[in-house]
Scaffold this motif. Structure first.
Motif, short mmCIF file in Angstrom:
data_model
loop_
_atom_site.label_atom_id
_atom_site.label_comp_id
_atom_site.label_asym_id
_atom_site.label_seq_id
_atom_site.Cartn_x
_atom_site.Cartn_y
_atom_site.Cartn_z
N ALA A 50 71.08 59.84 75.91
CA ALA A 50 71.00 61.12 75.21
C ALA A 50 72.34 61.56 74.66
O ALA A 50 73.31 61.66 75.41
N ARG A 51 72.40 61.83 73.36
CA ARG A 51 73.60 62.40 72.76
C ARG A 51 73.52 63.92 72.85
O ARG A 51 73.62 64.62 71.85
N SER A 52 73.30 64.40 74.05
CA SER A 52 73.12 65.83 74.26
C SER A 52 73.69 66.21 75.61
O SER A 52 73.69 65.41 76.55
N PRO A 53 74.17 67.45 75.76
CA PRO A 53 74.71 67.90 77.05
C PRO A 53 73.60 68.13 78.06
O PRO A 53 72.45 68.43 77.69
N ARG A 54 73.95 68.01 79.34
CA ARG A 54 72.97 68.29 80.39
C ARG A 54 72.66 69.79 80.45
O ARG A 54 71.51 70.19 80.59
N HIS A 55 73.71 70.63 80.37
CA HIS A 55 73.53 72.08 80.39
C HIS A 55 74.07 72.66 79.09
O HIS A 55 75.17 72.31 78.65
N VAL A 99 78.35 80.71 72.88
CA VAL A 99 77.62 79.45 72.98
C VAL A 99 78.45 78.48 73.81
O VAL A 99 79.67 78.36 73.60
N GLY A 100 77.83 77.82 74.76
CA GLY A 100 78.56 76.87 75.61
C GLY A 100 77.71 75.65 75.93
O GLY A 100 76.48 75.70 75.92
N SER A 101 78.38 74.53 76.22
CA SER A 101 77.67 73.31 76.59
C SER A 101 78.56 72.42 77.44
O SER A 101 79.80 72.50 77.37
N ASP A 102 77.92 71.57 78.24
CA ASP A 102 78.60 70.52 78.98
C ASP A 102 79.19 69.49 78.03
O ASP A 102 78.83 69.43 76.85
N SER A 136 68.03 72.70 73.45
CA SER A 136 67.60 71.30 73.34
C SER A 136 67.85 70.67 71.98
O SER A 136 67.51 69.50 71.78
N LEU A 137 68.47 71.39 71.04
CA LEU A 137 68.81 70.81 69.75
C LEU A 137 70.30 70.54 69.68
O LEU A 137 71.11 71.42 69.96
N ASN A 138 70.66 69.30 69.31
CA ASN A 138 72.06 68.95 69.10
C ASN A 138 72.17 68.22 67.77
O ASN A 138 71.31 67.39 67.43
N ILE A 139 73.20 68.55 67.00
CA ILE A 139 73.38 67.97 65.67
C ILE A 139 74.77 67.34 65.61
O ILE A 139 75.77 68.00 65.84
N LEU A 140 74.80 66.03 65.31
CA LEU A 140 76.04 65.27 65.31
C LEU A 140 76.33 64.71 63.93
O LEU A 140 75.43 64.17 63.28
N PRO A 141 77.57 64.80 63.46
CA PRO A 141 77.93 64.15 62.20
C PRO A 141 78.11 62.65 62.40
O PRO A 141 78.37 62.18 63.50
N SER A 142 77.98 61.92 61.31
CA SER A 142 78.23 60.48 61.34
C SER A 142 79.72 60.21 61.42
O SER A 142 80.54 61.01 60.96
N VAL A 170 69.47 94.31 70.52
CA VAL A 170 68.77 93.15 71.06
C VAL A 170 69.77 92.29 71.82
O VAL A 170 70.82 91.93 71.28
N ILE A 171 69.46 92.00 73.07
CA ILE A 171 70.28 91.10 73.90
C ILE A 171 69.46 89.85 74.18
O ILE A 171 68.31 89.94 74.62
N GLY A 172 70.05 88.69 73.92
CA GLY A 172 69.33 87.43 74.10
C GLY A 172 70.03 86.49 75.05
O GLY A 172 71.25 86.52 75.21
N PHE A 173 69.22 85.64 75.68
CA PHE A 173 69.74 84.60 76.56
C PHE A 173 68.91 83.35 76.34
O PHE A 173 67.67 83.41 76.30
N ALA A 174 69.56 82.21 76.17
CA ALA A 174 68.86 80.93 76.00
C ALA A 174 69.58 79.86 76.80
O ALA A 174 70.81 79.85 76.89
N TYR A 175 68.79 78.95 77.38
CA TYR A 175 69.37 77.91 78.24
C TYR A 175 68.49 76.66 78.15
O TYR A 175 67.25 76.76 78.04
N SER A 176 69.12 75.51 78.21
CA SER A 176 68.37 74.24 78.28
C SER A 176 69.04 73.29 79.26
O SER A 176 70.28 73.28 79.40
N TYR A 177 68.22 72.51 79.93
CA TYR A 177 68.68 71.50 80.89
C TYR A 177 68.04 70.18 80.50
O TYR A 177 66.85 70.12 80.14
#
Length: 627
Positions: free
Chosen positions: A571-576, A601-604, A62-68, A547-554
């Motif tokens: 929203a300036r963020s991907p759906r998935h 790491v992947g995103s829509d 749920s965090l997205n960081i965009l440059p100007s 350690v194996i990790g998995f994270a997901y946001s919608y």
């Protein structure tokens, strides 16, 4: 700002997180009724994350960081689809608050500066108005630096990347403790020619021609600690950083580009940022402490945008801010009642001077100022109603005053001012139930608020006078309902999940002049917006050292009615988005520990900018592996 939810000692401990392959070993997340990710500086270093700009979409759910669009050192942080308005507007505030060593950063310029001496980053998702204050509708990012250790040490790191002529040097010197005094000096240098080549970068012309994403960073940090007694401690921090950078290359063509299609004029933007931070803490006993944070900061930026000699935006912003916070933190009834309360004062002055150079207008100057005077009072308490049930209630009262003066707009005298008074109240209510020692579901309601303003650099509609176009816009607010849980399965699996619904009112949106894309007005949307989503974090330790990790946001954003082009953009963020991580401690050797870290790491795709220039960030994936 206070950094406890509700007890600071909980946040200070290591909390379950999965951040671009970074897994925190110890978990206390089930103690906190909020969606939060925490990662240490050492783990960020292991994965090559050197600044906030390196945290790509999907790294932290749920965090997205965009440059100007102006330069790559100015960042717009977006959490759960909520971010700030255009960074070049001196009156536009961020929607995600960034705090460094307890001090709020009023501007987004310079946030891409490399971490100088980082201990940890805390990312709190959802409105944080009660404890963190104004301009935290989407959430808060709290960056904590290391204190002096009191023991002599010298740590030196060098890095070199041949393809982009990147050179990095980071130096830390800790002094031995002398009586009550200890100190730490840190110095950082990071240079890169840029990782998208401008094919005519060697050519001459009226405008410098540099590569995209060029950076030249230099930072100094001095930390002093006075351990006067077991009950009283003083910390002083001075930091001074300078950043030179060029604009990022946004996806004009599909796919990754290593060389731009044609040579363009691309000047360098500069940002100089420095500040003083004085923190004093009195610990009367284990259940009562008082903390004072005093800070003064100064930021001077010269931003240049535009890829052609005949269309340039040159903007200078000078910002000064002063803040003072006094906070009391304690507990009663053998720890069954925990509380934090305080008062925060924030004063900011911004001077804006902008020169727009076009074929039609020639050199058109815009000048103005923005002065903010804000004071707020807050309190939050947690009561153990039963052995397994805790109720948290918080409130914050604001009184914000902002005066905006417009002297010139596109070379036309305006000589107008607007005074904006915003009185607002934020709330937080959370109920958590410990169904077992390792499984704690919670439900919460929280609110956030962002102050209003007026567009200094805005355009005017055809036929309107410059004076009539200088109109204020209202504050915006959000209410979020959240349901989640934090828990552990056996001794090897940590899991946390949250689902939320945010009701976004009076959303501040940008309307860009189609003929002058560097000029925009900020207005309030006429319709409310609903943003809903879910987050999931899982860490699995099959055996010691792995350690194996998995994270997901919608994320889903809906606008009932679109009455202007800009209102369809939310929203300036991907759906998935999400990531899969693998950490393996291979062996402990005499000279150190050999480890492997890998993550995907992947995103829509998503709309990086809205309104009249809808640049689309394509779906993307990133694989990273390090030994």
């Amino acid at each position: 700002m206070p950094k406890v939810i509700p007890a600071k000692a909980v946040i200070a401990s290591a909390i379950l997180a999965s951040v671009s392959g970074i897994a925190v070993a110890e978990s206390r997340l089930q103690d906190i009724p909020v969606s939060v990710a925490v990662v240490t500086g050492e783990q960020l270093n292991q994965h090559g994350v050197n600044s906030l700009a390196d945290l790509v979409a999907g790294g932290i759910p749920s965090l997205n960081i965009l440059p100007s669009f102006e330069n790559s050192s100015t960042l717009n942080l977006v959490i759960r689809g909520i971010g700030g308005t255009i960074n070049s507007q001196a009156t536009g505030d961020p929607g995600v608050g960034v705090f460094i060593d307890g001090v709020y950063r009023g501007r987004s310029q310079g946030l891409a500066m490399d971490f100088v001496d980082l201990e940890r980053i805390e990312v709190l998702r959802g409105p944080q108005g009660t404890l963190y204050g104004r301009n935290t509708l989407g959430g808060a990012v709290n960056i904590v630096s290391k204190k002096p250790s009191g023991e002599f040490s010298l740590d030196q790191k060098f890095g070199y990347g041949g393809e982009y002529s990147q050179f990095t040097s980071i130096t830390h010197i800790d002094t031995p403790k002398a009586g009550i005094f200890s100190a730490k000096l840190s110095y950082l240098l990071n240079e890169s020619d840029g990782w998208v080549k401008n094919p005519d970068s060697e050519a001459g012309g009226s405008v410098d021609r540099n590569n995209f994403w060029l950076e030249d960073n230099e930072g100094l940090r001095v930390a002093l600690n006075f351990d006067i007694s077991d009950a009283f401690e003083i910390d002083y921090i001075y930091d001074d950083s300078s950043i030179s950078s060029t604009a990022p290359l946004f996806p004009i063509n599909s796919g990754r580009q290593e060389v731009f299609s044609e040579g363009v004029g691309l000047p360098i933007s500069d940002a100089d940022d420095k500040g003083h931070n004085l923190t004093m803490e009195w610990r009367f006993n284990d259940s009562l402490s008082i903390r004072s944070i005093s800070s003064y900061r100064k930021l001077d930026t010269d931003g240049v945008a535009g890829f052609v000699e005949t269309g340039l935006l040159i903007q200078n912003q000078e910002q000064e801010q002063y803040s003072q916070e006094l906070e009391i933190n304690g507990s009663l009834m053998d720890g069954s009642f925990k509380y934090v309360a305080g008062v925060n004062y924030f004063d900011e002055e911004v001077k804006l001077k902008e020169r727009l150079q076009t074929v039609v207008l020639g050199a058109a100057i815009t000048e103005g100022t923005s002065d903010v005077d804000s004071i707020s009072y807050y309190a939050q308490a947690t009561l153990a109603v039963l052995d397994a049930v805790e109720l948290t209630v918080g409130i914050r009262e604001y009184s914000d005053k902002k005066r905006i003066n417009s002297f010139l707009r596109l070379a036309t005298e305006t000589n107008r001012f607007v005074e904006i008074d915003d009185d607002h109240t934020d709330y937080n209510v959370a109920l958590s139930v410990a169904l077992s020692d390792t499984f704690v579901p919670y439900v919460s309601y929280s609110t956030g608020y962002k102050s209003g303003g007026a567009s200094l650099t805005g355009f005017r509609p055809i036929g309107a006078s410059p004076q009539s176009s200088f109109q204020p816009y209202d504050s915006e607010s959000v209410e979020t309902y959240e349901l989640g849980f934090n828990g552990r399965i056996g001794e090897s699996v940590d899991i946390s999940a949250a689902a939320f619904l945010s009701e976004y009112k009076d959303r501040q949106v940008e309307i860009i002049d189609p003929d002058l894309v560097f000029q925009s007005n900020i207005v309030n949307a006429t319709e409310d917006t609903d943003i809903s989503g879910a987050e999931l974090d899982i860490n699995f330790r099959p055996f010691d050292g792995v350690v194996i990790g998995f994270a997901y946001s919608y994320l889903e954003a809906n606008v009932d009615t679109v009455s202007a082009p800009s209102e369809g953009f939310v929203a300036r963020s991907p759906r998935h988005s999400g990531n899969v991580t693998f950490d393996y401690r291979i062996a402990k050797l005499d000279i150190g520990t050999l480890s492997m870290h890998a993550n995907y790491v992947g995103s829509d795709g998503y709309t990086a900018f809205g309104n009249t220039h809808n640049e689309i960030q394509d779906a993307r994936s990133l694989f990273n592996a390090r030994f």
